[in-house]
Design a protein around this motif. Structure first.
Motif, PDB file in Angstrom:
ATOM      1  N   ALA A  14       0.659  -1.054  -0.106  1.00  0.00           N
ATOM      2  CA  ALA A  14       0.007   0.190  -0.165  1.00  0.00           C
ATOM      3  C   ALA A  14       0.988   1.743   0.340  1.00  0.00           C
ATOM      4  O   ALA A  14       1.030   2.242  -0.689  1.00  0.00           O
ATOM      5  CB  ALA A  14      -0.963   0.312   1.399  1.00  0.00           C
ATOM      6  N   GLY A  15       2.262   1.409   0.897  1.00  0.00           N
ATOM      7  CA  GLY A  15       2.619   2.506   0.857  1.00  0.00           C
ATOM      8  C   GLY A  15       3.376   3.036  -0.448  1.00  0.00           C
ATOM      9  O   GLY A  15       3.946   3.849  -0.753  1.00  0.00           O
ATOM     10  N   ALA A  16       3.780   1.688  -1.329  1.00  0.00           N
ATOM     11  CA  ALA A  16       4.681   1.796  -2.479  1.00  0.00           C
ATOM     12  C   ALA A  16       4.197   2.299  -3.450  1.00  0.00           C
ATOM     13  O   ALA A  16       4.280   2.863  -4.309  1.00  0.00           O
ATOM     14  CB  ALA A  16       5.412   0.288  -2.393  1.00  0.00           C
ATOM     15  N   GLY A  17       2.767   2.214  -3.557  1.00  0.00           N
ATOM     16  CA  GLY A  17       1.602   2.393  -4.929  1.00  0.00           C
ATOM     17  C   GLY A  17       1.606   1.887  -5.930  1.00  0.00           C
ATOM     18  O   GLY A  17       1.392   2.617  -7.138  1.00  0.00           O
ATOM     19  N   LEU A  64      -6.280  -7.052   1.089  1.00  0.00           N
ATOM     20  CA  LEU A  64      -7.515  -7.025   2.264  1.00  0.00           C
ATOM     21  C   LEU A  64      -8.023  -7.818   2.638  1.00  0.00           C
ATOM     22  O   LEU A  64      -8.752  -7.605   4.225  1.00  0.00           O
ATOM     23  CB  LEU A  64      -8.011  -5.198   2.524  1.00  0.00           C
ATOM     24  CG  LEU A  64      -7.981  -5.094   3.850  1.00  0.00           C
ATOM     25  CD1 LEU A  64      -6.731  -4.480   4.936  1.00  0.00           C
ATOM     26  CD2 LEU A  64      -9.332  -3.864   4.021  1.00  0.00           C
ATOM     27  N   VAL A  65      -8.800  -7.617   1.511  1.00  0.00           N
ATOM     28  CA  VAL A  65      -9.926  -9.094   2.169  1.00  0.00           C
ATOM     29  C   VAL A  65      -9.441 -10.632   2.165  1.00  0.00           C
ATOM     30  O   VAL A  65     -10.075 -10.901   2.937  1.00  0.00           O
ATOM     31  CB  VAL A  65     -10.972  -9.292   0.725  1.00  0.00           C
ATOM     32  CG1 VAL A  65     -12.368 -10.508   0.572  1.00  0.00           C
ATOM     33  CG2 VAL A  65     -11.836  -7.651   0.852  1.00  0.00           C
ATOM     34  N   ALA A 103      -3.246   1.418   5.921  1.00  0.00           N
ATOM     35  CA  ALA A 103      -2.582   1.576   4.357  1.00  0.00           C
ATOM     36  C   ALA A 103      -3.744   1.364   3.262  1.00  0.00           C
ATOM     37  O   ALA A 103      -3.844   2.333   2.586  1.00  0.00           O
ATOM     38  CB  ALA A 103      -1.309   0.793   4.666  1.00  0.00           C
ATOM     39  N   VAL A 104      -4.343   0.248   3.463  1.00  0.00           N
ATOM     40  CA  VAL A 104      -4.901   0.135   2.456  1.00  0.00           C
ATOM     41  C   VAL A 104      -6.349   0.992   2.479  1.00  0.00           C
ATOM     42  O   VAL A 104      -6.748   1.744   1.237  1.00  0.00           O
ATOM     43  CB  VAL A 104      -5.569  -1.120   2.710  1.00  0.00           C
ATOM     44  CG1 VAL A 104      -7.157  -1.449   1.793  1.00  0.00           C
ATOM     45  CG2 VAL A 104      -4.309  -2.573   2.270  1.00  0.00           C
ATOM     46  N   TYR A 128      -7.548   7.722  -1.940  1.00  0.00           N
ATOM     47  CA  TYR A 128      -6.727   8.848  -2.483  1.00  0.00           C
ATOM     48  C   TYR A 128      -6.952   7.807  -3.935  1.00  0.00           C
ATOM     49  O   TYR A 128      -6.766   8.989  -5.017  1.00  0.00           O
ATOM     50  CB  TYR A 128      -5.171   9.164  -2.024  1.00  0.00           C
ATOM     51  CG  TYR A 128      -4.660   9.840  -0.893  1.00  0.00           C
ATOM     52  CD1 TYR A 128      -4.511  11.322  -0.835  1.00  0.00           C
ATOM     53  CD2 TYR A 128      -4.538   9.492   0.513  1.00  0.00           C
ATOM     54  CE1 TYR A 128      -4.211  12.152  -0.538  1.00  0.00           C
ATOM     55  CE2 TYR A 128      -4.717  10.556   1.200  1.00  0.00           C
ATOM     56  CZ  TYR A 128      -4.472  11.595   0.734  1.00  0.00           C
ATOM     57  OH  TYR A 128      -4.341  12.522   2.165  1.00  0.00           O
ATOM     58  N   HIS A 129      -7.282   6.244  -3.558  1.00  0.00           N
ATOM     59  CA  HIS A 129      -7.101   6.431  -5.034  1.00  0.00           C
ATOM     60  C   HIS A 129      -8.965   7.169  -5.479  1.00  0.00           C
ATOM     61  O   HIS A 129      -8.608   7.148  -6.666  1.00  0.00           O
ATOM     62  CB  HIS A 129      -6.675   5.288  -4.730  1.00  0.00           C
ATOM     63  CG  HIS A 129      -7.862   4.885  -7.176  1.00  0.00           C
ATOM     64  ND1 HIS A 129      -6.898   4.092  -7.894  1.00  0.00           N
ATOM     65  CD2 HIS A 129      -9.084   3.464  -6.523  1.00  0.00           C
ATOM     66  CE1 HIS A 129      -7.951   4.176  -8.809  1.00  0.00           C
ATOM     67  NE2 HIS A 129      -8.662   3.367  -7.977  1.00  0.00           N
TER      68      HIS A 129
END
Length: 248
Positions: free
Chosen positions: A113-116, A127-128, A172-173, A179-180
């Motif tokens: 999630a942080g790397a994008g 996440l699910v 994070a997710v 933002y997405h």
């Protein structure tokens, strides 16, 4: 003659169902049917003068048999307890390994999630699937047998570390997807390319990775959504208490 309590069931089971008249008259031993003669009969109840009577030799044999049965049962219980404890330790080890594997998966989701670099839909599915793995790993924890009476600090620590990792992964997710959605809703703006010194092949989309809305935007947004929270003024307009607790 002293008869220990653990021998009472064995002696009762050896007493004849239909005693003879010589048994109840304390003439013959109710176990071996031999006359007492000059031997002293041992009363077995219900009183010292009535009921059943046995000889010392038979009672010593019955007490010895009862003692052997007691010792055998104790040995079996010890062996069973050891087997149950060993089985629990093995199940506990597998459970701890499962918790650690899910924790590592949560740490990996945070890194993705942080790397994008992973697309948003894929992050949502990660996440699910992580939540499913967490539920399977934590819904069942092997309970220790009654013979194991020690606090399992290692298991508590494993659960605690997994909970922390899950909180980080969810945050994070959630930020990644938020933002997405915001960036996807923004129109393409090629005019900003010159200002931002974008490369020539820039598509004109300039995604945000951090937006500072200020301290009060959340309350205004909630009010527009129909939820007015108590309080007046913005956060920065509220008086700040001095170190001594008084208001300025």
């Amino acid at each position: 003659m002293h008869i220990p309590a653990y021998a009472h069931p064995t002696i009762r089971s050896a007493v004849p169902v239909l005693p003879t008249s010589r048994h109840v008259a304390a003439l013959d031993c109710c176990f071996c049917d031999e006359p007492f003669g000059d031997r002293l009969p041992v009363p077995l109840g219900p009183s010292s003068t009535s009921g059943f009577f046995g000889c010392h030799s038979c009672l010593r044999q019955l007490v010895s048999r009862a003692r052997q049965s007691r010792d055998d049962a104790f040995a079996r219980s010890v062996e069973q307890a050891e087997e149950e404890a060993a089985a629990w330790r093995a199940a506990r080890g597998r459970h701890l390994a499962d918790l650690d594997r899910v924790r590592l998966a949560a740490d990996t989701v945070v890194a993705f999630a942080g790397a994008g670099e992973v697309e948003a839909l894929r992050m949502a599915w990660l996440l699910v699937s992580l939540e499913s793995a967490h539920a399977w790993a934590t819904d069942y924890a092997p309970a220790p047998p009654p013979t194991v009476q020690i606090p399992d600090t290692e298991l508590k620590e494993g659960r605690f570390q997994l909970d922390l990792a899950m909180v980080s992964a969810r945050e994070a997710v959630a930020e990644r997807l938020a933002y997405h959605l915001i960036n996807e809703s923004q129109p393409v703006d090629p005019e900003l390319c010159a200002e931002l010194e974008c490369p020539d092949d820039c598509s004109g989309r300039h995604d945000d990775v951090h937006i500072d809305c200020g301290p009060d935007q959340i309350f205004e947004d909630l009010a527009e959504a129909g939820q007015q929270l108590p309080g007046h003024g913005g956060l920065l307009e509220q008086p700040v208490a001095r170190q001594d607790g008084t208001q300025p």
